[in-house]
Design an enzyme around this catalytic site. Sequence first.
Site, short mmCIF file in Angstrom:
data_model
loop_
_atom_site.label_atom_id
_atom_site.label_comp_id
_atom_site.label_asym_id
_atom_site.label_seq_id
_atom_site.Cartn_x
_atom_site.Cartn_y
_atom_site.Cartn_z
N GLU A 1 -7.63 -52.10 19.29
CA GLU A 1 -7.99 -51.52 20.58
C GLU A 1 -7.32 -52.29 21.72
OE1 GLU A 1 -11.47 -50.92 17.71
OE2 GLU A 1 -10.00 -52.47 18.13
N CYS B 1 -13.67 -55.86 21.33
CA CYS B 1 -13.10 -54.57 21.74
C CYS B 1 -14.12 -53.73 22.50
CB CYS B 1 -12.56 -53.84 20.52
SG CYS B 1 -11.25 -54.81 19.72
#
Length: 156
Positions: free
Chosen positions: A58, A86
């Site tokens: 991510e 993330c």
Amino acid sequence: MTESPQDHLGYQAALDAARSGAAAGGIPIGSSLADATGVIASGHNRRLQDSDPTAHAEIDALRAAGRRRDYRSMTLYTTLAPCALCAGAIVQFKIPRVVVGEHRNFSGELEWLRERGVEVVILDDGQAEQMMREFILNRPELWNEDIAQQTEGAHP
């Protein structure tokens, strides 16, 4: 919490990135960032390749997207439930929607995201689940390192 017509393209970019990461010898997790115009960027877990503990999929997709003034019209796609790192980035940049391929191998911070108003869509993608299951089975020490779990017999 339903899929949108664009979700197929956004998720496919994340799944392709996961496969690319696996082919490069890394952890098979992929992510992409998209808005109404389409996929802006994708990335994969590069923690092993770059020797960078923050190079999660991510984060890699966010880095590939470059600077943005506003993320509020975007969706983040990921093959695996986001970890605390993330999830924090998702909340920090006010990304309102996350589409997750699978959460059985790692449950991540889905409830934490929901508590902060993020819409979470789970696809239950068998391909992503199998890719992660095989990686965890074949490389448990790397997986444990990625999620900051002590491997039995390992030294800090």
